[in-house]
Enzyme design. Sequence first.
Site, mmCIF file in Angstrom:
data_model
loop_
_atom_site.group_PDB
_atom_site.id
_atom_site.type_symbol
_atom_site.label_atom_id
_atom_site.label_comp_id
_atom_site.label_asym_id
_atom_site.label_seq_id
_atom_site.Cartn_x
_atom_site.Cartn_y
_atom_site.Cartn_z
ATOM 1 C CB CYS A 201 71.665 64.662 -17.995
ATOM 2 S SG CYS A 201 72.437 63.377 -17.007
ATOM 3 C CB CYS B 133 68.903 56.032 -13.722
ATOM 4 S SG CYS B 133 69.912 57.369 -13.046
#
Length: 428
Positions: free
Chosen positions: A160, A354
Amino acid sequence: MAHIVIMGAGIGGMPAAYEIRASLSKEHQITVVNAVDYFQFVPSNPWVAVGWRQREDIVVNVAEPLRRKGIAFIAKGVTAIDAPGNTLTLESGEELVYDYLVITTGAKLAFEDVPGSGPIAGHTHSVCTVDHAETWWAEYQAFLQDPGPIVVGAMPGASCFGPAYEFAFIVSADLRRRKLRHRVPMTFVTSEPYIGHLGLAGVGDSKGVLESELRDRDIRWVTNARTTRVEAGKLFVTELDDQGAPRKEHELPFKLAMMLPAFKGVDAVAAVPELCNPRGFVLIDEHQRSRKYANIFAAGVCVAIPPVEVTPVPTGAPKTGYMIESMVSAIAHNLAAELAGKPATAKGTWNAICLADMGETGVAFVALPQMPPRNTNWFKKGKWVHLAKIAFEKYFIRKMKTGASEPAYEKYLLKALGIERLEKRDVP
C-alpha cells in the site's frame, strides 16, 4: 434461516454488512464481529497525524447504526476459527456458530519483519490506524519546537504505497504552513523499483508526475530500498540495483520516521489449515469464495492477490476502496444466490482506482484492469482530487452512520464521472 458472520468492521466489513443485509430477507441473521467497537476511515489517518482531523471526525461507533439495520454486533476479537465446525472462538472464550463466514479483517501489520520498526516497540511510526496517527501527532508537537530530518516511505513487502506518498506530501505542506519546511530535510524511502511504481508497475505517467512532485518539494528519495533495521534516530537501508544486487548502503538519520510495513494475515485467519497462503492471506476463487471451505468468503486486504510483477525488493499489489467494494458486492450477490439455491456467478472487478491527497492538490489514478496490459491507464493531478477526497471522506462516514448500501468512495467517483470521460480528458 442462515446465520452470516462478518469478521471485521472496516472499509470492507461495514459495507459488507449493509449490502448483505439489503440482499437477504429478514429471516437470515447477520452478525458483525470486530475487535473494537468503532469503524475508522483509514484514508484520513494522514490528516489526523498532522492535526488536520481529530479522531472524532473519522471514527464511528458502529453498534447503533448496525442495530438500526437489523444487524447484530459483537465488539470482541476472534482468537480461533474452527472452519470444519463452523465456529469462531472469541477472546472472551465464547463460541459463535455460523452458517457462512465473511472475512474482512484487513491485515496484520508485520513490523516484526524489520527489527526496530513499529510505533510501539520500535522507532518508526505508521498511519495504518487512527491510534498510530495520533501517536505521530503527539510526538510531532515536540518536533515542531525542535525540527530535524524526517524519513517517510514503505518497507520491503509493502503493498500500500499511496498513503506513504500522501503522508510525505501532507507533512511537507503542513511544515510549509508553519514556516518550518526549510528546517526539515525529508527523504522518501521505498521498496518500489522506481518512484510511482505503486505496486502496479506504474499507472500512466505516475513515475514522471510523482518524481516531479518530490523534486518540487525538495524531498530526496531512495528506491529499491531494502530497509534492514531501525535504531533510535537511524534507518539502515540497502539500496539494490535492477538485478537485485546491493548497490549502496544508506544510514539515514531522522527525528521522526513513518514507514509503512508489509502486511500479513491476522493470526486467527492465518492459522486455519488450507485457508491461506504462507503469508496468511485468504486464497479465494473468482467468486470471492475460499478454495477450501465453500461457506467462507473473503474481501479486502485480507485476500491473496499475486504481485503485479517481480521486483528486486518484494512489493505487493494494493487493494483500493473501489476494488474492496466490488468484492463485497460480489459476495452479497453470491450469498443471495446460494441461499436461493442458485449457483454463485458474481465476480468482483479487480481494478485499481485511487485518490491520493497531497496537501493542497492531489493525484488520482485508474488502472483497468489492475494487471497490465490495461484498457485504461490513467493518472492525473489537480486540486480537484484534494477536494474530491474530502467529499468522499464525508460521504463514506455518513454511509457508515446511516447504513446506505449504494456504491461509495472511489466507486462513486467513477460512476459520477463516467469511465469514458476519465479516458478522454482531465477532470475539471
